[in-house]
Write an enzyme that holds these catalytic residues in place. Structure first.
Site, mmCIF file in Angstrom:
data_model
loop_
_atom_site.group_PDB
_atom_site.id
_atom_site.type_symbol
_atom_site.label_atom_id
_atom_site.label_comp_id
_atom_site.label_asym_id
_atom_site.label_seq_id
_atom_site.Cartn_x
_atom_site.Cartn_y
_atom_site.Cartn_z
ATOM 1 C CG ASP A 267 -0.378 -0.572 2.463
ATOM 2 O OD1 ASP A 267 0.861 -0.531 2.612
ATOM 3 O OD2 ASP A 267 -1.136 -1.060 3.302
ATOM 4 C CG ASN B 115 -9.111 -1.456 11.804
ATOM 5 O OD1 ASN B 115 -8.221 -2.163 11.339
ATOM 6 N ND2 ASN B 115 -9.498 -0.337 11.233
ATOM 7 C CG HIS C 114 -6.038 -2.332 8.735
ATOM 8 N ND1 HIS C 114 -6.141 -0.990 9.061
ATOM 9 C CD2 HIS C 114 -4.717 -2.612 8.908
ATOM 10 C CE1 HIS C 114 -4.963 -0.504 9.393
ATOM 11 N NE2 HIS C 114 -4.086 -1.463 9.311
ATOM 12 C CD GLU D 64 -8.880 0.922 7.465
ATOM 13 O OE1 GLU D 64 -8.814 0.017 8.321
ATOM 14 O OE2 GLU D 64 -8.352 2.041 7.636
HETATM 15 C C1 F6R Z 1 1.331 -1.528 6.104
HETATM 16 C C2 F6R Z 1 0.008 -2.105 6.181
HETATM 17 C C3 F6R Z 1 -0.810 -2.080 7.411
HETATM 18 C C4 F6R Z 1 0.003 -2.352 8.672
HETATM 19 C C5 F6R Z 1 -0.893 -2.292 9.903
HETATM 20 C C6 F6R Z 1 -0.105 -2.475 11.188
HETATM 21 O O1 F6R Z 1 1.895 -1.706 4.820
HETATM 22 O O2 F6R Z 1 -0.442 -2.582 5.192
HETATM 23 O O3 F6R Z 1 -1.835 -3.047 7.308
HETATM 24 O O4 F6R Z 1 0.605 -3.610 8.584
HETATM 25 O O5 F6R Z 1 -1.552 -1.058 9.960
HETATM 26 O O6 F6R Z 1 0.766 -1.400 11.336
HETATM 27 P P1 F6R Z 1 1.876 -1.387 12.477
HETATM 28 O O7 F6R Z 1 2.793 -2.502 12.179
HETATM 29 O O8 F6R Z 1 2.529 -0.045 12.359
HETATM 30 O O9 F6R Z 1 1.143 -1.569 13.766
#
Ligand code: F6R
Length: 241
Positions: free
Chosen positions: A67, A136, A138, A143
């Site tokens: 992403d 959450n 994701h 989401e």
């Molecule tokens: C990042 C991504 C997100 C993160 C998730 C957890 O490329 O796709 O899904 O993996 O938000 O983020 P952290 O590791 O910062 O808690």
């Protein structure tokens, strides 16, 4: 699914790095699906160490990141392209042209998303997908929703995600409201999925994803239907299992 629980985030990260290194040894021209955020940082640190020790090479590998924020230039201090350069690509022998991160400045993000999916398919699909998980539930920026979205797409970020990610920006107002994200199909089609989750704020999402129903309200729950998923957890993230 394989659930592995380690004492701390560094150990979980090192173990995840070994899975990626093993994939590259088995198939040097692997297509890696890569993630950003806090969780993969220990993974990338260990991969760099393995590369410097001569234990692994990225010279033939190809990568596609999950992403990118819509509106951020590649050199913006909070862009995921810059994150990947600083945390991994600049330190290993990955060919610059073999690394792909969605283009946050694409003039037509929907068209870009369709091309990104096509490029992954043309590369043979993802061999190993590294994932984090949001509080959450994701994965990527898929989401909570009332359905799963298959293809790469533009996402409106939820307040929970904006709140979680504001730590990287000067304030919540600066967090972009949209992102380009790989959809669920490319993730499910990956040969192997390695999800790393650390810290107690991930415990509920991890529990819901592993033991709850498969539901788009917890997007990571779809991984229950994948045949080769590693959940790499520290004790805190595993505390509600
Ligand atoms: C990042 C991504 C997100 C993160 C998730 C957890 O490329 O796709 O899904 O993996 O938000 O983020 P952290 O590791 O910062 O808690």
């Amino acid at each position: 699914m394989k659930i592995r629980i380690y004492d701390n985030a560094e150990q979980a990260g090192s173990a995840a790095a070994l899975l990626i290194a093993a994939q590259l040894i088995k198939k040097p021209d692997s297509v890696l699906g890569l993630a950003t955020g806090s969780s993969p940082i220990p993974v990338y640190k260990q991969l760099i160490a393995l590369y410097k020790a001569g234990a692994v090479s990225f010279a033939k590998a190809v990568s596609y990141n999950l992403d990118e924020y819509v509106g951020l230039a590649p050199d913006h201090k909070c862009s995921y392209r810059r994150f990947m350069q600083e945390e991994l690509f600049d330190h290993v022998d990955m060919r610059p042209e073999a690394t792909h991160v969605p283009d946050g400045l694409a003039t037509d993000p929907d068209a870009f998303a369709a091309e990104y999916d096509k490029a992954i398919r043309a590369a043979g699909g993802i061999d190993l997908q590294l994932l984090g998980i949001g509080r959450n539930g994701h994965i990527g920026f898929n989401e909570p929703n009332d359905h799963f979205v298959g293809g790469c797409h533009v996402v409106d970020l939820t307040e929970s995600t904006i709140d979680a990610n504001k730590r990287f920006f000067n304030s919540a107002d600066e967090v972009p409201r949209q992102a380009l994200s790989l959809g669920i199909s490319a993730i499910l089609e990956a040969g192997t999925v390695v999800l790393i989750a650390t810290g107690s704020d991930k415990a509920q999402a991890v529990r819901d994803a592993i033991h709850g129903d498969i539901t788009p309200r917890v997007q990571a729950s779809i991984l229950q239907s994948h045949r080769d998923v590693y959940w790499m957890l520290d004790k805190a993230a595993a505390s509600l299992l």
